[in-house]
Each structure stands twice: as structure tokens, then as C-alpha cells.
Design a protein around this motif. Structure first.
Motif, PDB file in Angstrom:
ATOM      1  N   GLY A   1       0.821  -1.214   0.000  1.00  0.00           N
ATOM      2  CA  GLY A   1       0.000   0.000   0.000  1.00  0.00           C
ATOM      3  C   GLY A   1       0.848   1.254   0.000  1.00  0.00           C
ATOM      4  O   GLY A   1       2.074   1.207  -0.059  1.00  0.00           O
ATOM      5  N   LEU A   2       0.184   2.396   0.099  1.00  0.00           N
ATOM      6  CA  LEU A   2       0.853   3.691  -0.018  1.00  0.00           C
ATOM      7  C   LEU A   2       1.919   3.904   1.056  1.00  0.00           C
ATOM      8  O   LEU A   2       2.999   4.426   0.777  1.00  0.00           O
ATOM      9  N   VAL A   3       1.642   3.508   2.314  1.00  0.00           N
ATOM     10  CA  VAL A   3       2.599   3.711   3.403  1.00  0.00           C
ATOM     11  C   VAL A   3       3.878   2.911   3.139  1.00  0.00           C
ATOM     12  O   VAL A   3       4.999   3.416   3.284  1.00  0.00           O
ATOM     13  N   LEU A   4       3.731   1.665   2.745  1.00  0.00           N
ATOM     14  CA  LEU A   4       4.880   0.819   2.431  1.00  0.00           C
ATOM     15  C   LEU A   4       5.700   1.423   1.292  1.00  0.00           C
ATOM     16  O   LEU A   4       6.929   1.538   1.386  1.00  0.00           O
ATOM     17  N   HIS A   5       5.034   1.828   0.233  1.00  0.00           N
ATOM     18  CA  HIS A   5       5.724   2.391  -0.934  1.00  0.00           C
ATOM     19  C   HIS A   5       6.451   3.690  -0.576  1.00  0.00           C
ATOM     20  O   HIS A   5       7.579   3.925  -1.033  1.00  0.00           O
ATOM     21  N   ALA A   6       5.820   4.520   0.251  1.00  0.00           N
ATOM     22  CA  ALA A   6       6.422   5.808   0.622  1.00  0.00           C
ATOM     23  C   ALA A   6       7.684   5.611   1.463  1.00  0.00           C
ATOM     24  O   ALA A   6       8.723   6.237   1.198  1.00  0.00           O
ATOM     25  N   PHE A   7       7.619   4.750   2.476  1.00  0.00           N
ATOM     26  CA  PHE A   7       8.787   4.530   3.346  1.00  0.00           C
ATOM     27  C   PHE A   7       9.925   3.831   2.594  1.00  0.00           C
ATOM     28  O   PHE A   7      11.099   4.185   2.762  1.00  0.00           O
ATOM     29  N   ALA A   8       9.590   2.845   1.770  1.00  0.00           N
ATOM     30  CA  ALA A   8      10.619   2.140   1.005  1.00  0.00           C
ATOM     31  C   ALA A   8      11.311   3.077   0.024  1.00  0.00           C
ATOM     32  O   ALA A   8      12.545   3.059  -0.116  1.00  0.00           O
ATOM     33  N   SER A   9      10.550   3.934  -0.647  1.00  0.00           N
ATOM     34  CA  SER A   9      11.132   4.847  -1.622  1.00  0.00           C
ATOM     35  C   SER A   9      11.909   5.976  -0.951  1.00  0.00           C
ATOM     36  O   SER A   9      12.902   6.466  -1.498  1.00  0.00           O
ATOM     37  N   LEU A  10      11.504   6.395   0.255  1.00  0.00           N
ATOM     38  CA  LEU A  10      12.257   7.416   0.986  1.00  0.00           C
ATOM     39  C   LEU A  10      13.647   6.880   1.358  1.00  0.00           C
ATOM     40  O   LEU A  10      14.658   7.585   1.221  1.00  0.00           O
ATOM     41  N   GLY A  11      13.689   5.643   1.816  1.00  0.00           N
ATOM     42  CA  GLY A  11      14.983   5.017   2.120  1.00  0.00           C
ATOM     43  C   GLY A  11      15.839   4.883   0.875  1.00  0.00           C
ATOM     44  O   GLY A  11      17.039   5.172   0.893  1.00  0.00           O
ATOM     45  N   ALA A  12      15.211   4.493  -0.234  1.00  0.00           N
ATOM     46  CA  ALA A  12      15.945   4.343  -1.490  1.00  0.00           C
ATOM     47  C   ALA A  12      16.490   5.680  -1.975  1.00  0.00           C
ATOM     48  O   ALA A  12      17.615   5.765  -2.475  1.00  0.00           O
ATOM     49  N   GLY A  13      15.709   6.743  -1.816  1.00  0.00           N
ATOM     50  CA  GLY A  13      16.148   8.072  -2.241  1.00  0.00           C
ATOM     51  C   GLY A  13      17.341   8.568  -1.446  1.00  0.00           C
ATOM     52  O   GLY A  13      18.253   9.200  -1.991  1.00  0.00           O
ATOM     53  N   THR A  14      17.369   8.287  -0.154  1.00  0.00           N
ATOM     54  CA  THR A  14      18.486   8.711   0.699  1.00  0.00           C
ATOM     55  C   THR A  14      19.761   7.956   0.342  1.00  0.00           C
ATOM     56  O   THR A  14      20.846   8.548   0.240  1.00  0.00           O
ATOM     57  N   VAL A  15      19.643   6.651   0.143  1.00  0.00           N
ATOM     58  CA  VAL A  15      20.796   5.844  -0.260  1.00  0.00           C
ATOM     59  C   VAL A  15      21.339   6.317  -1.610  1.00  0.00           C
ATOM     60  O   VAL A  15      22.548   6.510  -1.788  1.00  0.00           O
ATOM     61  N   ALA A  16      20.443   6.536  -2.560  1.00  0.00           N
ATOM     62  CA  ALA A  16      20.852   6.945  -3.909  1.00  0.00           C
ATOM     63  C   ALA A  16      21.528   8.308  -3.909  1.00  0.00           C
ATOM     64  O   ALA A  16      22.531   8.514  -4.606  1.00  0.00           O
ATOM     65  N   THR A  17      21.005   9.256  -3.130  1.00  0.00           N
ATOM     66  CA  THR A  17      21.596  10.596  -3.091  1.00  0.00           C
ATOM     67  C   THR A  17      23.044  10.544  -2.622  1.00  0.00           C
ATOM     68  O   THR A  17      23.932  11.172  -3.211  1.00  0.00           O
TER      69      THR A  17
ATOM     70  N   THR B   1      12.032  10.248  -5.732  1.00  0.00           N
ATOM     71  CA  THR B   1      11.989   8.788  -5.641  1.00  0.00           C
ATOM     72  C   THR B   1      10.662   8.316  -5.077  1.00  0.00           C
ATOM     73  O   THR B   1      10.070   7.339  -5.571  1.00  0.00           O
ATOM     74  N   VAL B   2      10.176   9.025  -4.042  1.00  0.00           N
ATOM     75  CA  VAL B   2       8.869   8.682  -3.473  1.00  0.00           C
ATOM     76  C   VAL B   2       7.790   8.803  -4.539  1.00  0.00           C
ATOM     77  O   VAL B   2       6.966   7.889  -4.729  1.00  0.00           O
ATOM     78  N   LEU B   3       7.786   9.930  -5.267  1.00  0.00           N
ATOM     79  CA  LEU B   3       6.764  10.150  -6.288  1.00  0.00           C
ATOM     80  C   LEU B   3       6.873   9.127  -7.414  1.00  0.00           C
ATOM     81  O   LEU B   3       5.858   8.607  -7.888  1.00  0.00           O
ATOM     82  N   ILE B   4       8.106   8.824  -7.847  1.00  0.00           N
ATOM     83  CA  ILE B   4       8.291   7.840  -8.927  1.00  0.00           C
ATOM     84  C   ILE B   4       7.654   6.506  -8.545  1.00  0.00           C
ATOM     85  O   ILE B   4       6.856   5.941  -9.308  1.00  0.00           O
ATOM     86  N   PHE B   5       8.008   5.991  -7.350  1.00  0.00           N
ATOM     87  CA  PHE B   5       7.534   4.659  -6.996  1.00  0.00           C
ATOM     88  C   PHE B   5       6.058   4.645  -6.595  1.00  0.00           C
ATOM     89  O   PHE B   5       5.367   3.648  -6.830  1.00  0.00           O
ATOM     90  N   VAL B   6       5.582   5.741  -6.008  1.00  0.00           N
ATOM     91  CA  VAL B   6       4.143   5.816  -5.711  1.00  0.00           C
ATOM     92  C   VAL B   6       3.361   5.853  -7.022  1.00  0.00           C
ATOM     93  O   VAL B   6       2.367   5.126  -7.196  1.00  0.00           O
ATOM     94  N   PHE B   7       3.784   6.708  -7.969  1.00  0.00           N
ATOM     95  CA  PHE B   7       3.125   6.752  -9.275  1.00  0.00           C
ATOM     96  C   PHE B   7       3.244   5.406  -9.975  1.00  0.00           C
ATOM     97  O   PHE B   7       2.283   4.917 -10.587  1.00  0.00           O
ATOM     98  N   LEU B   8       4.432   4.802  -9.898  1.00  0.00           N
ATOM     99  CA  LEU B   8       4.682   3.513 -10.543  1.00  0.00           C
ATOM    100  C   LEU B   8       3.733   2.442 -10.021  1.00  0.00           C
ATOM    101  O   LEU B   8       3.107   1.704 -10.805  1.00  0.00           O
ATOM    102  N   GLU B   9       3.610   2.364  -8.699  1.00  0.00           N
ATOM    103  CA  GLU B   9       2.743   1.347  -8.103  1.00  0.00           C
ATOM    104  C   GLU B   9       1.271   1.602  -8.452  1.00  0.00           C
ATOM    105  O   GLU B   9       0.505   0.658  -8.671  1.00  0.00           O
ATOM    106  N   GLN B  10       0.888   2.886  -8.516  1.00  0.00           N
ATOM    107  CA  GLN B  10      -0.503   3.205  -8.861  1.00  0.00           C
ATOM    108  C   GLN B  10      -0.802   2.869 -10.324  1.00  0.00           C
ATOM    109  O   GLN B  10      -1.884   2.370 -10.642  1.00  0.00           O
ATOM    110  N   ILE B  11       0.155   3.145 -11.208  1.00  0.00           N
ATOM    111  CA  ILE B  11      -0.030   2.801 -12.618  1.00  0.00           C
ATOM    112  C   ILE B  11      -0.137   1.287 -12.770  1.00  0.00           C
ATOM    113  O   ILE B  11      -0.976   0.769 -13.518  1.00  0.00           O
TER     114      ILE B  11
END
Length: 289
Positions: free
Chosen positions: A200-216, A270-280
Motif C-alpha cells: 500500500g501507499l505507506v509501504l511504498h512511501a517509506f521504502a522509496s524514501l529510504g531508497a532516495g536517501t541511499v541513492a543521493t 523517488t517517493v513520487l516515482i515509486f508511488v506513481f509507478l505502483e498506482q499505474i
């Protein structure tokens, strides 16, 4: 009732591109501030850079290069996301199991190389359009849009210049793919198994936030060098020369210049990419039922 086992789990090649383009429109001003901080030899912070940009050009000053940003997603992102998902699906189909972390890293590396090559011309135009305001008037490119930029580079500098900075761009692309895509899958699995979060949205948001920090953090040095190499025109200096000169003039800290706006841009991006991705994907799944 539809048998869920018969429902396809693969998705069209363009899904990642659509999600990344939507996210890019939202976060482009932050990307512009990041590039301008990376290009500047001064130690101006994000707030000062934003203030100076708004004073000079108003709110419109935050959106130069938007057309190049969209073109970048239509070349770089469509290739890296599509290739990564394709390779993961191939691994699963051949082995009957989900790809391991090492297999995902391999898939992300290949996808990163392919994406870096495909997106390099758009990257050149994007960096130049966003960095123009940091240069003297005589050195500004002043492209009207991404297509004008591509045409002028070919006409004035030669087609080979569209692949200027390809080396650091490939390094950055591989680092981005392995750190962002693989860490998203890893964080998602960990949050499911360790924290008990459901899809769901909460899972996707937290996972993508962690991914964005690592990537930066992982991409910062390559990102700064790439921006400086791409922004120049003519023969110019290669990445090793840029690295040596920048280290001599500014010290090792230059490699993390613009980290804050990079994180502020990349984390929500990153959050927006994966949230949009999961919704699509969810919409596509519904059309298959």
C-alpha cells in the motif's frame, strides 16, 4: 472469479517512464537548484541559490530546462526501468524464484549502462539549460527548448558532443540504478517482513524514501563531476581533469556539493516515482481482471 495465478505480473516498458516524467514535473525546481549549486565555485546554500534565482527571474526562473527533463525521462528512465524489470522477470521465469540481491544488482547495472547511453544527449541539454544562469552572458547557451538544444549542439559542436561526459554519466547511472532500484526492492521486502507493513501507499512511501536517501549519498560525487563536465562546451576537460582541478581548488568536500538540494529533490522524486509507478501498475492490473 479470476484465478490470480493467471493474471500477468509483467508490465509495459513505458510504465517507469510515465512515473518518472510525472515525478520530474513536480521536482524540477529542486533539480535546477542542485545543478546550479554544483556548478558554482562559491559556497552558497540552497536557500541563497533559490533566493537569487527568484530575484533574477521570478517563479519562471525555477523551470528552465523542463522540456529537457521530460525528454530525459523518455530516454533514460524508460530504458533503465524497462530493462531492469525485464531482466528481473527473465531471472524469475528461468529459475522459478525471485531474483536475489546479487542478481538484482547485476540487472540494475546492465539497465544503468543502457539508460546512461540512451539518456546522455538529453542530460547534456538539461544540465546546460539549468546551469545557464550561473555563467557569464557570453558563455550562456540559451536554448529555446530541448529540441533546439539538440539541433544546435549537432550543428555548432558536432554530434559527438551529445555524448560528452558519457563516462561519468554511465558511472552515475549505474550507481543510481543499483542504489535506487535495488534498495527500493530491499527496503520494501524488509518493511514487509520485519515491520509487518502491507502492500500500500505507506509501504511504498517509506521504502522509496529510504531508497532516495541511499541513492543521493552514493551518487553525489559522480553527479557533481558529471554536471561540471557536461556544462562545458568545446573540447573541454575530461572527468579526471575536472576531479583533479576541483580537488585542488575546493577540497574533497566539493564531491558532496549540493547534497541537500539533491536529497530534497531526489528523496521526494523517488517517493513520487515509486508511488506513481505502483498506482499505474494497480490500474493496469485492474484492466487485466
Amino acid at each position: 472469479m479470476v484465478d490470480s495465478k493467471k493474471v500477468k505480473t509483467t508490465y509495459p516498458f513505458w510504465v517507469g517512464c510515465a512515473a518518472a516524467s510525472m515525478a520530474s514535473v513536480c521536482t524540477h525546481p529542486l533539480d535546477l537548484l542542485r545543478v546550479r549549486m554544483q556548478m558554482s565555485a562559491e559556497k552558497a546554500g540552497m536557500v541563497v541559490t533559490a533566493r537569487d534565482t527568484l530575484r533574477a527571474d521570478g517563479p519562471r526562473g525555477l523551470y528552465p530546462g523542463l522540456s529537457a527533463s521530460i525528454l530525459r525521462q523518455m530516454t533514460y528512465s524508460v530504458t533503465r526501468f524497462g530493462t531492469y524489470e525485464y531482466l528481473k522477470d527473465e531471472i524469475k521465469e528461468r529459475t522459478g524464484q525471485k531474483a536475489s540481491t546479487w542478481q538484482m544488482l547485476g540487472a540494475a547495472t546492465v539497465a544503468g549502462i543502457a539508460g546512461g547511453i540512451a539518456g546522455n544527449p538529453a542530460d547534456i541539454i538539461l544540465v546546460r539549460m539549468t546551469a545557464d544562469a550561473t555563467k557569464p552572458l557570453n558563455d550562456q547557451h540559451r536554448y529555446r527548448n530541448c529540441f533546439d538544444g539538440l539541433a544546435r549542439v549537432v550543428k555548432e559542436e558536432g554530434a559527438q558532443q551529445l555524448f560528452r561526459g558519457l563516462g561519468p554519466n554511465l558511472v552515475r547511472s549505474v550507481l543510481m540504478n543499483t542504489s535506487q532500484l535495488v534498495s527500493y526492492d530491499w527496503f520494501k521486502d524488509q518493511l514487509k517482513t520485519q515491520a509487518g507493513l502491507r502492500e500500500g501507499l505507506v509501504l511504498h512511501a517509506f521504502a522509496s524514501l529510504g531508497a532516495g536517501t541511499v541513492a543521493t549519498t552514493i551518487c553525489a560525487p559522480a553527479d557533481v563531476i558529471r554536471s561540471r563536465v557536461m556544462s562545458a562546451s568545446g573540447p573541454g576537460s575530461g572527468p579526471l581533469t575536472v576531479l583533479k582541478d576541483s580537488l585542488a581548488a575546493e577540497g574533497p568536500a566539493f564531491m558532496f556539493k549540493g547534497w541537500t538540494p539533491a536529497w530534497i529533490r531526489l528523496a521526494p522524486n523517488t517517493v513520487l516515482i515509486f508511488v506513481f509507478l505502483e498506482q499505474i501498475r494497480k490500474v493496469i492490473d485492474k484492466t487485466r481482471l
